[in-house]
Scaffold this motif. Structure first.
Motif, PDB file in Angstrom:
ATOM      1  N   GLU A  27       0.837  -1.201   0.000  1.00  0.00           N
ATOM      2  CA  GLU A  27       0.000   0.000   0.000  1.00  0.00           C
ATOM      3  C   GLU A  27       0.872   1.252   0.000  1.00  0.00           C
ATOM      4  N   VAL A  28       0.538   2.199  -0.856  1.00  0.00           N
ATOM      5  CA  VAL A  28       1.307   3.434  -0.996  1.00  0.00           C
ATOM      6  C   VAL A  28       0.423   4.622  -0.648  1.00  0.00           C
ATOM      7  N   ASP A  29       0.921   5.482   0.223  1.00  0.00           N
ATOM      8  CA  ASP A  29       0.252   6.729   0.562  1.00  0.00           C
ATOM      9  C   ASP A  29       1.065   7.863  -0.048  1.00  0.00           C
ATOM     10  N   GLY A  30       0.528   8.533  -1.056  1.00  0.00           N
ATOM     11  CA  GLY A  30       1.255   9.569  -1.769  1.00  0.00           C
ATOM     12  C   GLY A  30       1.672   9.100  -3.139  1.00  0.00           C
ATOM     13  N   ASP A  31       2.574   9.834  -3.773  1.00  0.00           N
ATOM     14  CA  ASP A  31       3.005   9.518  -5.130  1.00  0.00           C
ATOM     15  C   ASP A  31       4.500   9.205  -5.136  1.00  0.00           C
ATOM     16  N   ILE A  32       4.844   8.035  -5.634  1.00  0.00           N
ATOM     17  CA  ILE A  32       6.242   7.647  -5.759  1.00  0.00           C
ATOM     18  C   ILE A  32       6.830   8.348  -6.976  1.00  0.00           C
ATOM     19  N   PRO A  33       7.898   9.115  -6.814  1.00  0.00           N
ATOM     20  CA  PRO A  33       8.496   9.796  -7.972  1.00  0.00           C
ATOM     21  C   PRO A  33       8.904   8.812  -9.064  1.00  0.00           C
ATOM     22  N   ALA A  34       8.785   9.241 -10.318  1.00  0.00           N
ATOM     23  CA  ALA A  34       9.124   8.376 -11.449  1.00  0.00           C
ATOM     24  C   ALA A  34      10.593   7.984 -11.448  1.00  0.00           C
ATOM     25  N   ASP A  35      11.445   8.776 -10.782  1.00  0.00           N
ATOM     26  CA  ASP A  35      12.873   8.445 -10.715  1.00  0.00           C
ATOM     27  C   ASP A  35      13.138   7.166  -9.929  1.00  0.00           C
ATOM     28  N   PHE A  70      10.879  -1.311  -6.378  1.00  0.00           N
ATOM     29  CA  PHE A  70      10.005  -0.308  -6.971  1.00  0.00           C
ATOM     30  C   PHE A  70       9.927  -0.593  -8.468  1.00  0.00           C
ATOM     31  N   LYS A  71       8.798  -1.103  -8.924  1.00  0.00           N
ATOM     32  CA  LYS A  71       8.678  -1.621 -10.284  1.00  0.00           C
ATOM     33  C   LYS A  71       8.223  -0.551 -11.264  1.00  0.00           C
ATOM     34  N   GLU A  72       8.367  -0.877 -12.545  1.00  0.00           N
ATOM     35  CA  GLU A  72       8.086   0.086 -13.606  1.00  0.00           C
ATOM     36  C   GLU A  72       6.640   0.566 -13.590  1.00  0.00           C
ATOM     37  N   ASP A  73       5.713  -0.271 -13.128  1.00  0.00           N
ATOM     38  CA  ASP A  73       4.306   0.115 -13.112  1.00  0.00           C
ATOM     39  C   ASP A  73       3.926   0.916 -11.868  1.00  0.00           C
ATOM     40  N   GLY A  74       4.923   1.238 -11.032  1.00  0.00           N
ATOM     41  CA  GLY A  74       4.660   2.023  -9.837  1.00  0.00           C
ATOM     42  C   GLY A  74       4.338   1.206  -8.602  1.00  0.00           C
ATOM     43  N   SER A  75       4.234  -0.109  -8.757  1.00  0.00           N
ATOM     44  CA  SER A  75       3.963  -0.967  -7.599  1.00  0.00           C
ATOM     45  C   SER A  75       5.259  -1.245  -6.841  1.00  0.00           C
ATOM     46  N   VAL A  76       5.118  -1.707  -5.586  1.00  0.00           N
ATOM     47  CA  VAL A  76       6.268  -1.976  -4.735  1.00  0.00           C
ATOM     48  C   VAL A  76       6.097  -3.341  -4.086  1.00  0.00           C
ATOM     49  N   ASP A  77       7.143  -4.154  -4.170  1.00  0.00           N
ATOM     50  CA  ASP A  77       7.158  -5.474  -3.539  1.00  0.00           C
ATOM     51  C   ASP A  77       8.231  -5.508  -2.458  1.00  0.00           C
ATOM     52  N   PHE A  78       8.037  -6.376  -1.481  1.00  0.00           N
ATOM     53  CA  PHE A  78       9.016  -6.568  -0.403  1.00  0.00           C
ATOM     54  C   PHE A  78       9.373  -8.046  -0.309  1.00  0.00           C
ATOM     55  N   ASP A  79      10.680  -8.314  -0.210  1.00  0.00           N
ATOM     56  CA  ASP A  79      11.158  -9.686  -0.057  1.00  0.00           C
ATOM     57  C   ASP A  79      12.295  -9.700   0.960  1.00  0.00           C
ATOM     58  N   ALA A 447       8.291   2.562   4.527  1.00  0.00           N
ATOM     59  CA  ALA A 447       9.383   3.184   3.781  1.00  0.00           C
ATOM     60  C   ALA A 447       8.932   4.587   3.405  1.00  0.00           C
ATOM     61  N   TRP A 448       9.788   5.569   3.691  1.00  0.00           N
ATOM     62  CA  TRP A 448       9.477   6.960   3.354  1.00  0.00           C
ATOM     63  C   TRP A 448      10.380   7.434   2.223  1.00  0.00           C
ATOM     64  N   ILE A 449       9.813   8.289   1.367  1.00  0.00           N
ATOM     65  CA  ILE A 449      10.573   8.962   0.322  1.00  0.00           C
ATOM     66  C   ILE A 449      10.463  10.459   0.568  1.00  0.00           C
ATOM     67  N   VAL A 450      11.614  11.140   0.675  1.00  0.00           N
ATOM     68  CA  VAL A 450      11.610  12.584   0.888  1.00  0.00           C
ATOM     69  C   VAL A 450      12.477  13.254  -0.172  1.00  0.00           C
ATOM     70  N   ASN A 451      12.158  14.508  -0.456  1.00  0.00           N
ATOM     71  CA  ASN A 451      12.996  15.327  -1.321  1.00  0.00           C
ATOM     72  C   ASN A 451      14.309  15.587  -0.583  1.00  0.00           C
ATOM     73  N   ALA A 452      15.433  15.190  -1.185  1.00  0.00           N
ATOM     74  CA  ALA A 452      16.723  15.296  -0.507  1.00  0.00           C
ATOM     75  C   ALA A 452      17.125  16.735  -0.221  1.00  0.00           C
ATOM     76  N   VAL A 460       7.091  12.545   0.601  1.00  0.00           N
ATOM     77  CA  VAL A 460       6.181  12.706  -0.525  1.00  0.00           C
ATOM     78  C   VAL A 460       5.419  11.413  -0.765  1.00  0.00           C
ATOM     79  N   ALA A 461       5.927  10.313  -0.205  1.00  0.00           N
ATOM     80  CA  ALA A 461       5.249   9.019  -0.306  1.00  0.00           C
ATOM     81  C   ALA A 461       5.651   8.147   0.867  1.00  0.00           C
ATOM     82  N   LYS A 462       4.685   7.338   1.331  1.00  0.00           N
ATOM     83  CA  LYS A 462       4.932   6.347   2.370  1.00  0.00           C
ATOM     84  C   LYS A 462       4.473   4.985   1.841  1.00  0.00           C
TER      85      LYS A 462
END
Length: 489
Positions: A27-35, A70-79, A447-452, A460-462
């Motif tokens: 589950e993603v809260d926010g928008d994962i940057p395309a980078d 972090f996959k090309e379609d914007g989904s995220v898996d954990f292993d 996992a958090w993503i922040v603008n460096a 910007v995404a959790k």
């Protein structure tokens, strides 16, 4: 079976889990940057069995390779999977712990005499299309980055002679070469250090040996454009102590530290040693570079004594974690000089990160973990030193200007990865794991993503990870295009 000891090394965030799993479509809260397309690999110690000795350390935990993909379609898996080391296999076959004290084979069960003891639990290293799991007490293990299956102990095709490999390799941003070393290179308590270079394809092209002033803890090292720099701190090993069943490390407060300097493509026989202050300790170095006058500047997380409680206890140093003084400091010296100048840069902390492009070069931004001085409430207990960080600092080391992301009470933060942005003049992104205590024995993880360049604005995404996690040590980011190339080989 006897249970795990009731110590901070095996309780709170450090509670053993011992479970391999895969979770798809987090589950993603926010928008994962395309980078952000690729894999965040993390090294996670997690003991499969209760230890033979109750005073064991979390650093002895079996290595697990964790991946947020972090996959090309914007989904995220954990292993997460165990690294199938020789040690892990031997104990799994026996159904119990067989290896004794931290880095002391003389305390092992006789049945595993001569078996590789490393747990490969400290740093995932991505270089030349290969994923290595490293811990400095042995050679790295190679892991398939796609399946996470363990390929085996890695010696660079038989070329590596050192018995050990650091968990902190340095990769030159221009040449793509990987620089690394191994201390205690030919056996326990040895002063021998192997200095190695692998080309951008991952082939070992150089291995030189030299003697350190004493057998000291050399967790990390640094490179500049023209030099390799080897700090040695007075946490020492003694073979006779090991043979008597004692600890590997004792910190000697009255012993000098040293800095070894050599041309990075030069001859190790020409190593120049500079004496440093007594009793100090540092595990991680943010960066090192030369100025226009050829003077070297080393930025490090320096403390007045060893930061690990289990080492201080064995050394007879009665000092609480909160009492230890230190900070982010700069040591400046001439490569052929004999004096070190120390300059304070920032507050205490550790687990630093710079942009890959700044490795060994003058730089204007770096990030590291610290404690919020305004924190209301005790820190979470766990992690390698028993106490976790609850703040992220961005610092300009030239001006010492800082920005802080402080977490609420009952939160902890792990070492970040930096991810380059495709947008011009964008500082990139930081990716890291957040732990939150939800109850006495309950923890939640994201996992958090922040603008460096604007960390205080928050994520910007959790990405929610709906499973209990154990703290990581270090991590590494691998872009998707590099993973694709590796998978095609």
């Amino acid at each position: 079976m006897r249970g795990f000891p009731k110590t901070v090394e095996f309780m709170f965030l450090n509670t053993p889990i011992g479970e391999e799993l895969s979770l798809n479509g987090l589950e993603v809260d926010g928008d994962i940057p395309a980078d952000i397309r690729g894999a965040f690999f993390r090294a996670v110690p997690d003991p499969a069995f209760p230890p033979l000795f109750d005073d064991d350390t979390a650093l002895s935990g079996d290595g697990m390779i964790s991946r947020l993909w972090f996959k090309e379609d914007g989904s995220v898996d954990f292993d997460i999977r165990y690294v199938q080391t020789a040690r892990y296999k031997a104990e799994t076959a026996a159904g119990k712990a067989l290896f004794g004290r931290y880095r002391n084979p003389y305390t092992d069960d006789p049945s595993v005499k001569g078996v590789d003891r490393t747990v490969s639990n400290t740093t995932p290293i991505w270089h030349g299309g290969k994923l290595l799991m490293a811990k400095e007490d042995g050679r790295a293990y190679r892991v398939d980055p796609i399946t996470l299956e363990t390929i085996g102990s890695y010696d660079f095709g038989g070329k590596l002679k050192s018995e050990t490999m650091t968990a902190h390799a340095r990769i030159d941003p221009e040449t793509g070469e990987m620089f690394f070393f191994g201390y205690e290179a030919d056996g326990l308590a040895s002063t021998k250090v192997a200095y190695c270079i692998a080309d951008k394809a991952g082939s070992l092209v150089s291995e030189q040996w030299f003697d350190a002033p004493y057998c000291g803890l050399m967790h990390d090292f640094v490179i500049t454009k023209n030099y390799a720099v080897f700090p040695v701190f007075p946490t020492t090993c003694d073979l006779e102590r090991l043979k008597k069943g004692g600890v590997h490390w004792v910190h000697e407060q009255g012993l000098e530290s040293w800095i070894g300097v050599m041309p990075r493509y030069g001859d190790a026989k020409d190593m120049h040693w500079i004496k440093g202050p007594k009793g100090v300790s540092a595990f991680h170095f943010m960066n090192c570079f030369e100025d226009e006058n050829g003077r070297i500047h080393l930025d490090q997380h320096l403390t007045e004594t060893n930061a690990f409680e289990f080492i201080r206890r064995a050394s007879g140093i009665n000092m609480a974690q909160s009492e230890i003084k230190g900070g982010l400091v700069r040591w400046s010296f001439d490569p052929d000089g004999n004096e070190i100048t120390e300059t304070p840069l920032g507050p205490p902390g550790d687990l630093c990160r710079i942009r890959d492009a700044d490795q060994g070069r003058p730089y204007t931004i770096g990030w590291y973990l610290s404690m919020d001085p305004q924190m209301k409430g005790p820190p979470l207990l766990g992690g390698p030193v028993g106490v976790t960080f609850n703040a992220l600092i961005a610092i300009n080391p030239q001006t010492t200007e800082m920005e802080m992301l402080a977490l609420p009470p009952a939160h902890a933060i792990s070492e970040p990865a930096h991810i380059v942005s495709s947008m011009e003049d964008h500082p990139g992104w930081l990716l890291f794991i957040i732990d939150r205590q939800a109850g006495e024995h309950d923890f939640e993880h994201e996992a958090w993503i922040v603008n460096a360049g604007a960390i205080s604005k928050g994520p910007v995404a959790k990405i929610k990870i709906p499973h209990r996690l154990r703290p990581q040590v270090h991590g590494w980011w691998a872009p998707q295009e590099q993973l694709d190339k590796a998978a095609a080989l």
